[in-house]
Design a protein around this motif. Sequence first.
Motif, mmCIF file in Angstrom:
data_model
loop_
_atom_site.group_PDB
_atom_site.id
_atom_site.type_symbol
_atom_site.label_atom_id
_atom_site.label_comp_id
_atom_site.label_asym_id
_atom_site.label_seq_id
_atom_site.Cartn_x
_atom_site.Cartn_y
_atom_site.Cartn_z
ATOM 1 N N ASN A 162 -57.726 -25.683 -75.270
ATOM 2 C CA ASN A 162 -57.378 -27.039 -74.851
ATOM 3 C C ASN A 162 -55.951 -27.168 -74.326
ATOM 4 O O ASN A 162 -55.694 -27.971 -73.425
ATOM 5 N N GLU A 163 -55.046 -26.375 -74.872
ATOM 6 C CA GLU A 163 -53.660 -26.457 -74.403
ATOM 7 C C GLU A 163 -53.369 -25.450 -73.302
ATOM 8 O O GLU A 163 -52.679 -25.767 -72.328
ATOM 9 N N PHE A 164 -53.924 -24.236 -73.442
ATOM 10 C CA PHE A 164 -53.628 -23.185 -72.478
ATOM 11 C C PHE A 164 -54.786 -22.883 -71.535
ATOM 12 O O PHE A 164 -54.677 -22.012 -70.667
ATOM 13 N N ASN A 165 -55.903 -23.576 -71.705
ATOM 14 C CA ASN A 165 -57.039 -23.518 -70.769
ATOM 15 C C ASN A 165 -57.688 -22.141 -70.633
ATOM 16 O O ASN A 165 -58.128 -21.753 -69.537
ATOM 17 N N PHE A 166 -57.764 -21.398 -71.727
ATOM 18 C CA PHE A 166 -58.525 -20.150 -71.722
ATOM 19 C C PHE A 166 -59.992 -20.452 -72.009
ATOM 20 O O PHE A 166 -60.314 -21.349 -72.798
ATOM 21 N N THR A 167 -60.874 -19.715 -71.372
ATOM 22 C CA THR A 167 -62.298 -19.838 -71.654
ATOM 23 C C THR A 167 -62.693 -18.835 -72.736
ATOM 24 O O THR A 167 -61.921 -17.940 -73.075
ATOM 25 N N ASP A 168 -63.922 -18.991 -73.247
ATOM 26 C CA ASP A 168 -64.401 -18.043 -74.263
ATOM 27 C C ASP A 168 -64.379 -16.612 -73.741
ATOM 28 O O ASP A 168 -63.992 -15.680 -74.450
ATOM 29 N N SER A 169 -64.827 -16.442 -72.498
ATOM 30 C CA SER A 169 -64.881 -15.092 -71.930
ATOM 31 C C SER A 169 -63.478 -14.521 -71.730
ATOM 32 O O SER A 169 -63.252 -13.315 -71.897
ATOM 33 N N GLU A 170 -62.517 -15.369 -71.395
ATOM 34 C CA GLU A 170 -61.138 -14.900 -71.236
ATOM 35 C C GLU A 170 -60.537 -14.517 -72.593
ATOM 36 O O GLU A 170 -59.798 -13.525 -72.693
ATOM 37 N N ILE A 171 -60.853 -15.272 -73.629
ATOM 38 C CA ILE A 171 -60.382 -14.926 -74.970
ATOM 39 C C ILE A 171 -60.945 -13.568 -75.387
ATOM 40 O O ILE A 171 -60.244 -12.748 -75.994
ATOM 41 N N THR A 172 -62.197 -13.326 -75.034
ATOM 42 C CA THR A 172 -62.804 -12.022 -75.323
ATOM 43 C C THR A 172 -62.025 -10.902 -74.645
ATOM 44 O O THR A 172 -61.814 -9.829 -75.232
ATOM 45 N N GLN A 173 -61.573 -11.139 -73.437
ATOM 46 C CA GLN A 173 -60.778 -10.142 -72.718
ATOM 47 C C GLN A 173 -59.410 -9.932 -73.377
ATOM 48 O O GLN A 173 -58.897 -8.807 -73.418
ATOM 49 N N LEU A 174 -58.838 -10.985 -73.910
ATOM 50 C CA LEU A 174 -57.552 -10.861 -74.616
ATOM 51 C C LEU A 174 -57.713 -10.040 -75.892
ATOM 52 O O LEU A 174 -56.829 -9.244 -76.241
ATOM 53 N N VAL A 175 -58.836 -10.220 -76.571
ATOM 54 C CA VAL A 175 -59.119 -9.413 -77.755
ATOM 55 C C VAL A 175 -59.321 -7.951 -77.345
ATOM 56 O O VAL A 175 -58.835 -7.033 -78.013
ATOM 57 N N LYS A 176 -60.015 -7.738 -76.229
ATOM 58 C CA LYS A 176 -60.217 -6.383 -75.718
ATOM 59 C C LYS A 176 -58.882 -5.697 -75.429
ATOM 60 O O LYS A 176 -58.722 -4.496 -75.687
ATOM 61 N N ALA A 177 -57.923 -6.459 -74.929
ATOM 62 C CA ALA A 177 -56.606 -5.910 -74.600
ATOM 63 C C ALA A 177 -55.711 -5.778 -75.832
ATOM 64 O O ALA A 177 -54.586 -5.280 -75.733
ATOM 65 N N SER A 178 -56.216 -6.219 -76.981
ATOM 66 C CA SER A 178 -55.480 -6.142 -78.252
ATOM 67 C C SER A 178 -54.208 -6.975 -78.269
ATOM 68 O O SER A 178 -53.278 -6.686 -79.028
ATOM 69 N N VAL A 179 -54.155 -8.021 -77.442
ATOM 70 C CA VAL A 179 -53.044 -8.962 -77.537
ATOM 71 C C VAL A 179 -53.390 -10.071 -78.522
ATOM 72 O O VAL A 179 -52.513 -10.848 -78.931
ATOM 73 N N LEU A 180 -54.666 -10.129 -78.909
ATOM 74 C CA LEU A 180 -55.128 -10.991 -79.991
ATOM 75 C C LEU A 180 -55.958 -10.140 -80.937
ATOM 76 O O LEU A 180 -56.769 -9.327 -80.488
ATOM 77 N N THR A 181 -55.755 -10.308 -82.237
ATOM 78 C CA THR A 181 -56.614 -9.665 -83.231
ATOM 79 C C THR A 181 -57.080 -10.730 -84.217
ATOM 80 O O THR A 181 -56.329 -11.668 -84.536
ATOM 81 N N VAL A 182 -58.294 -10.604 -84.683
ATOM 82 C CA VAL A 182 -58.906 -11.648 -85.510
ATOM 83 C C VAL A 182 -58.177 -11.805 -86.839
ATOM 84 O O VAL A 182 -57.920 -10.829 -87.550
ATOM 85 N N ARG A 183 -57.839 -13.040 -87.155
ATOM 86 C CA ARG A 183 -57.285 -13.384 -88.469
ATOM 87 C C ARG A 183 -58.392 -13.944 -89.351
ATOM 88 O O ARG A 183 -58.599 -13.498 -90.462
ATOM 89 N N ASP A 184 -59.086 -14.961 -88.842
ATOM 90 C CA ASP A 184 -60.303 -15.486 -89.457
ATOM 91 C C ASP A 184 -61.048 -16.251 -88.366
ATOM 92 O O ASP A 184 -60.654 -16.206 -87.194
ATOM 93 N N VAL A 185 -62.100 -16.959 -88.719
ATOM 94 C CA VAL A 185 -62.922 -17.630 -87.714
ATOM 95 C C VAL A 185 -62.089 -18.648 -86.921
ATOM 96 O O VAL A 185 -61.489 -19.555 -87.488
ATOM 97 N N GLY A 186 -62.043 -18.452 -85.602
ATOM 98 C CA GLY A 186 -61.312 -19.374 -84.738
ATOM 99 C C GLY A 186 -59.809 -19.221 -84.767
ATOM 100 O O GLY A 186 -59.081 -20.050 -84.202
ATOM 101 N N ASN A 187 -59.312 -18.174 -85.405
ATOM 102 C CA ASN A 187 -57.873 -17.924 -85.466
ATOM 103 C C ASN A 187 -57.584 -16.453 -85.188
ATOM 104 O O ASN A 187 -58.327 -15.565 -85.625
#
Length: 268
Positions: A162-187
């Motif tokens: 909502n603030e940075f306008n990433f889509t679900d598929s883009e978030i998946t790509q960020l996880v793939k790049a390891s710039v995001l790692t799962v903390r818990d559901v939705g975080n």
Amino acid sequence: MSKRSIVNDLYKSRKRVCTAPSSDINETSEFNDGLNGTSFSAAEIPSDTKVSLLHLKELFPLERFEGRLPVVIVKHQLYSLINDRTAVDKELNTLKLANEIKLFKLGAELDDYCIVFTREYQDHVIKVMSELSISKNICNKFVNTVIKKYTDVCINKDTLMNEFNFTDSEITQLVKASVLTVRDVGNWWVALPNAGIFMKCFLRGRKAIVTMIRKCKYREILQTELEQRKWPKVCKLGLQYHMHEVIGADLIKCIQTTSGLLLRLKDS
């Protein structure tokens, strides 16, 4: 004996020449940090914490990682240089809010954080995403939002979408790049790509230095003797880097003796 003097004795590092300005020095006067040739105006003289970060940055053997990591500093290493931990934490928070540095949660093995200078983190992220063929649009969006505008160590789905306008598929790509790692559901933790390489070297080096001291009589050794011992080549981060780490983590007690500095392993 202060930890600052202990570390100076341990490493014989170049004397810091960054000093507080006198009343008759104008704002255009320059000071050198004594570490990497960086000059600051009198109005921009860095805090003890920032100067210590620059010193620790010099100890990181960047060339040994062949571009797979930026310089990584463990937060508690700063405590080996500065006794006042509250002041360190306060100054780190100021640097974080100014977006000069990024803090990242270390692996599950340790309850601590590592520090990377923001510009170096940005360059590292761009490089990793390019190697993984992540869309430049996604990469640029991450750089211009999470890196440049966001300062917390974790981020939630609402902020990303909502603030940075990433889509679900883009978030998946960020996880793939390891710039995001799962903390818990939705975080997610905002993360450092290739952090696993660092953690492997970090834990291996810590084990090496602790084992060296544990095997000594009374679980103690003079600093000069430790420096003469062969450091395992597989421990890429080096003795000096790990000396700051184990002192800052309170694993070793430093005792000044007539024979020199004695390093004693604390009871676990």
